[in-house]
Design a protein around this motif. Structure first.
Motif, PDB file in Angstrom:
ATOM      1  N   SER A   1       4.415 -55.130   6.751  1.00  0.00           N
ATOM      2  CA  SER A   1       4.236 -55.774   8.534  1.00  0.00           C
ATOM      3  C   SER A   1       3.009 -55.593   8.344  1.00  0.00           C
ATOM      4  N   GLY A   2       2.321 -54.106   7.828  1.00  0.00           N
ATOM      5  CA  GLY A   2       1.065 -53.981   8.034  1.00  0.00           C
ATOM      6  C   GLY A   2       0.792 -52.861   9.251  1.00  0.00           C
ATOM      7  N   ARG A   3       2.106 -52.326  10.012  1.00  0.00           N
ATOM      8  CA  ARG A   3       2.450 -51.597  10.518  1.00  0.00           C
ATOM      9  C   ARG A   3       1.610 -49.901  10.790  1.00  0.00           C
ATOM     10  N   ASN A   4       1.911 -49.531   9.148  1.00  0.00           N
ATOM     11  CA  ASN A   4       1.567 -47.733   8.961  1.00  0.00           C
ATOM     12  C   ASN A   4       1.362 -47.899   7.531  1.00  0.00           C
ATOM     13  N   LEU A   5       0.126 -48.760   7.093  1.00  0.00           N
ATOM     14  CA  LEU A   5      -0.454 -49.128   6.309  1.00  0.00           C
ATOM     15  C   LEU A   5      -1.011 -46.845   5.296  1.00  0.00           C
ATOM     16  N   HIS A   6      -0.815 -46.297   6.260  1.00  0.00           N
ATOM     17  CA  HIS A   6      -1.083 -44.934   5.360  1.00  0.00           C
ATOM     18  C   HIS A   6       0.210 -44.120   4.974  1.00  0.00           C
ATOM     19  N   LEU A   7       1.183 -45.246   5.309  1.00  0.00           N
ATOM     20  CA  LEU A   7       2.612 -44.654   4.515  1.00  0.00           C
ATOM     21  C   LEU A   7       2.679 -45.491   2.753  1.00  0.00           C
ATOM     22  N   VAL A   8       1.674 -45.986   2.254  1.00  0.00           N
ATOM     23  CA  VAL A   8       1.345 -47.065   1.227  1.00  0.00           C
ATOM     24  C   VAL A   8       2.391 -45.975   0.202  1.00  0.00           C
ATOM     25  N   THR A   9       1.771 -44.819  -0.399  1.00  0.00           N
ATOM     26  CA  THR A   9       1.979 -44.067  -1.370  1.00  0.00           C
ATOM     27  C   THR A   9       3.396 -43.367  -1.325  1.00  0.00           C
ATOM     28  N   GLU A  10       4.116 -44.187  -0.165  1.00  0.00           N
ATOM     29  CA  GLU A  10       6.136 -43.038   0.053  1.00  0.00           C
ATOM     30  C   GLU A  10       6.678 -44.629  -0.880  1.00  0.00           C
ATOM     31  N   PHE A  11       6.047 -45.330  -0.465  1.00  0.00           N
ATOM     32  CA  PHE A  11       7.149 -46.779  -0.786  1.00  0.00           C
ATOM     33  C   PHE A  11       6.382 -47.156  -2.517  1.00  0.00           C
ATOM     34  N   MET A  12       5.200 -46.971  -2.923  1.00  0.00           N
ATOM     35  CA  MET A  12       5.341 -47.614  -3.831  1.00  0.00           C
ATOM     36  C   MET A  12       4.317 -46.686  -5.448  1.00  0.00           C
ATOM     37  N   ALA A  13       5.038 -46.995  -6.506  1.00  0.00           N
ATOM     38  CA  ALA A  13       4.643 -45.896  -7.919  1.00  0.00           C
ATOM     39  C   ALA A  13       2.613 -46.172  -7.433  1.00  0.00           C
ATOM     40  N   GLU A  14       2.471 -45.118  -8.496  1.00  0.00           N
ATOM     41  CA  GLU A  14       0.940 -45.142  -8.874  1.00  0.00           C
ATOM     42  C   GLU A  14       0.145 -46.081  -8.955  1.00  0.00           C
ATOM     43  N   LYS A  15       1.423 -46.801 -10.155  1.00  0.00           N
ATOM     44  CA  LYS A  15       0.611 -48.198 -10.856  1.00  0.00           C
ATOM     45  C   LYS A  15       1.580 -49.506 -10.572  1.00  0.00           C
ATOM     46  N   VAL A  16       1.604 -50.447 -10.139  1.00  0.00           N
ATOM     47  CA  VAL A  16       2.492 -51.329  -9.592  1.00  0.00           C
ATOM     48  C   VAL A  16       2.232 -52.707 -10.302  1.00  0.00           C
ATOM     49  N   LEU A  17       3.158 -52.757 -11.609  1.00  0.00           N
ATOM     50  CA  LEU A  17       2.721 -54.051 -12.187  1.00  0.00           C
ATOM     51  C   LEU A  17       2.947 -55.653 -10.521  1.00  0.00           C
ATOM     52  N   ALA A  18       2.211 -56.260 -10.557  1.00  0.00           N
ATOM     53  CA  ALA A  18       3.072 -57.204 -10.023  1.00  0.00           C
ATOM     54  C   ALA A  18       2.219 -59.379 -10.831  1.00  0.00           C
ATOM     55  N   HIS A  19       3.419 -59.030 -10.788  1.00  0.00           N
ATOM     56  CA  HIS A  19       3.685 -60.406 -10.883  1.00  0.00           C
ATOM     57  C   HIS A  19       3.163 -62.017 -10.247  1.00  0.00           C
ATOM     58  N   GLN A  20       2.221 -62.071 -10.196  1.00  0.00           N
ATOM     59  CA  GLN A  20       1.699 -63.825  -8.991  1.00  0.00           C
ATOM     60  C   GLN A  20       2.895 -64.991  -9.953  1.00  0.00           C
ATOM     61  N   VAL A  21       4.037 -65.338  -9.787  1.00  0.00           N
ATOM     62  CA  VAL A  21       4.651 -66.028 -10.655  1.00  0.00           C
ATOM     63  C   VAL A  21       4.774 -67.968 -10.039  1.00  0.00           C
TER      64      VAL A  21
END
Length: 146
Positions: free
Chosen positions: A16-36
């Motif tokens: 949502s863009g509300r609290n970008l500073h919290l991103v490490t709480e939800f995402m691993a250090e490396k995330v594979l993003a498959h753009q289908v």
């Protein structure tokens, strides 16, 4: 934390863009993003900060947008499907289109894989053709109203 809760909170706080500073709480250090995408499937590796920068780019292009989860399903124990609608205002350059100040709607969906309480992988599909059609229509409207 259950995968469904991780993904729901990720949308509420980060996507949502509300609290970008919290991103490490939800995402691993490396995330594979498959753009289908039919013409050229791509997998990129994202860090939480890369993702926060990506959301910030959306905020720069579309302003403070609304983000509505239209469907959220737990498809397997570690996977969560989300379909959403994002509505923003074209305030920054997008794919060479200058800002029009007119609304832009994004329809998209993704499957997120959660491991140890963090997103580690996702497969995303976005109606890019629909976004381009809106940008072209809005450009025409802006020229006609000038």
């Amino acid at each position: 934390m259950m995968p469904e809760i991780v993904v729901r909170r990720f949308f509420e706080e980060i996507r949502s863009g509300r609290n970008l500073h919290l991103v490490t709480e939800f995402m691993a250090e490396k995330v594979l993003a498959h753009q289908v995408q039919a013409e050229d499937e791509v997998t990129v590796e994202r860090s939480p900060m890369d993702y926060a920068d990506h959301v910030q780019e959306m905020l720069n292009a579309y302003g403070t947008f609304t983000l509505e989860i239209q469907e959220l399903l737990v498809s397997q124990q570690d996977r969560v499907y989300v379909r959403w609608k994002q509505i923003g205002t074209h305030i920054g350059e997008v794919d060479g289109f200058q800002p029009t100040g007119l609304p832009i709607i994004e329809l998209a969906s993704a499957v997120y894989r959660v491991e140890d309480g963090k997103i580690v992988e996702y497969w995303i599909q976005i109606d890019r053709t629909g976004i381009t059609a809106q940008l072209e229509r809005n450009k025409k409207k802006k020229i006609e109203n000038s």
